[in-house]
Design a protein around this motif. Structure first.
Motif, PDB file in Angstrom:
ATOM      1  N   LEU A  51       0.687  -1.093   0.053  1.00  0.00           N
ATOM      2  CA  LEU A  51       0.057   0.119   0.121  1.00  0.00           C
ATOM      3  C   LEU A  51       0.949   1.348   0.129  1.00  0.00           C
ATOM      4  CD1 LEU A  51      -2.876   1.099   0.118  1.00  0.00           C
ATOM      5  CD2 LEU A  51      -2.589   1.181   2.772  1.00  0.00           C
ATOM      6  N   LEU A  52       0.619   2.179  -0.945  1.00  0.00           N
ATOM      7  CA  LEU A  52       1.460   3.526  -1.091  1.00  0.00           C
ATOM      8  C   LEU A  52       0.385   4.612  -0.790  1.00  0.00           C
ATOM      9  CD1 LEU A  52       3.063   2.717  -4.534  1.00  0.00           C
ATOM     10  CD2 LEU A  52       4.046   2.164  -2.284  1.00  0.00           C
ATOM     11  N   GLU A  53       0.718   5.799  -0.128  1.00  0.00           N
ATOM     12  CA  GLU A  53       0.001   6.832   0.252  1.00  0.00           C
ATOM     13  C   GLU A  53       0.889   7.942  -0.418  1.00  0.00           C
ATOM     14  OE1 GLU A  53      -1.915   9.536   3.768  1.00  0.00           O
ATOM     15  OE2 GLU A  53      -0.437   7.927   4.138  1.00  0.00           O
ATOM     16  N   PHE A  54       0.136   8.928  -1.233  1.00  0.00           N
ATOM     17  CA  PHE A  54       0.717   9.847  -1.963  1.00  0.00           C
ATOM     18  C   PHE A  54       0.349  11.204  -1.218  1.00  0.00           C
ATOM     19  CE2 PHE A  54      -0.144   6.824  -5.126  1.00  0.00           C
ATOM     20  CZ  PHE A  54       0.878   7.024  -6.150  1.00  0.00           C
ATOM     21  N   ASP A  55       1.022  12.297  -1.510  1.00  0.00           N
ATOM     22  CA  ASP A  55       1.005  13.401  -0.781  1.00  0.00           C
ATOM     23  C   ASP A  55      -0.477  13.776  -0.461  1.00  0.00           C
ATOM     24  OD1 ASP A  55       3.660  13.648  -0.062  1.00  0.00           O
ATOM     25  OD2 ASP A  55       4.159  14.915  -1.674  1.00  0.00           O
ATOM     26  N   GLY A  57      -2.865  12.384  -0.127  1.00  0.00           N
ATOM     27  CA  GLY A  57      -3.979  11.305   0.585  1.00  0.00           C
ATOM     28  C   GLY A  57      -4.386  10.175   0.152  1.00  0.00           C
ATOM     29  N   VAL A  58      -4.201  10.259  -1.277  1.00  0.00           N
ATOM     30  CA  VAL A  58      -4.802   9.153  -2.269  1.00  0.00           C
ATOM     31  C   VAL A  58      -3.812   7.878  -1.878  1.00  0.00           C
ATOM     32  CG1 VAL A  58      -5.124   8.262  -4.475  1.00  0.00           C
ATOM     33  CG2 VAL A  58      -5.786  10.561  -3.841  1.00  0.00           C
ATOM     34  N   HIS A  59      -4.494   6.627  -1.860  1.00  0.00           N
ATOM     35  CA  HIS A  59      -3.830   5.386  -1.464  1.00  0.00           C
ATOM     36  C   HIS A  59      -3.889   4.871  -2.878  1.00  0.00           C
ATOM     37  CE1 HIS A  59      -4.820   6.606   2.679  1.00  0.00           C
ATOM     38  NE2 HIS A  59      -3.719   5.978   2.777  1.00  0.00           N
ATOM     39  N   GLY A  60      -2.649   4.057  -3.094  1.00  0.00           N
ATOM     40  CA  GLY A  60      -2.569   3.041  -4.147  1.00  0.00           C
ATOM     41  C   GLY A  60      -1.814   1.754  -4.006  1.00  0.00           C
ATOM     42  N   MET A  61      -1.790   0.971  -4.800  1.00  0.00           N
ATOM     43  CA  MET A  61      -1.110  -0.386  -4.691  1.00  0.00           C
ATOM     44  C   MET A  61      -0.115  -0.494  -5.541  1.00  0.00           C
ATOM     45  SD  MET A  61      -2.621  -4.133  -4.405  1.00  0.00           S
ATOM     46  CE  MET A  61      -3.582  -3.822  -2.912  1.00  0.00           C
TER      47      MET A  61
END
Length: 64
Positions: A51-55, A57-61
């Motif tokens: 799991l990644l979090e962008f500045d 606040g959006v999350h991605g995989m």
């Protein structure tokens, strides 16, 4: 103490000690975005499925 009580005791202890805080281990740079997919450079320790979090606040995989 029977076997199921022992298992419950271990599970309760693990849950009580669980640290749910997130941490930032690496910072990458978004180099391209399109159709809901972001290409990111600089995450050399990132694993597939992480799991990644962008500045924003959006999350991605991570896929690869």
């Amino acid at each position: 103490m029977n076997h199921s009580d022992e298992i419950l005791s271990i599970l309760r202890e693990e849950i009580e000690q669980y640290d749910s805080r997130t941490r930032c281990d690496e910072t990458g740079t978004v180099i391209e975005v399109g159709d809901g997919i972001a290409r990111v450079y600089g995450l050399s320790n990132c694993m597939e499925g992480e799991l990644l979090e962008f500045d924003s606040g959006v999350h991605g995989m991570a896929l690869n």
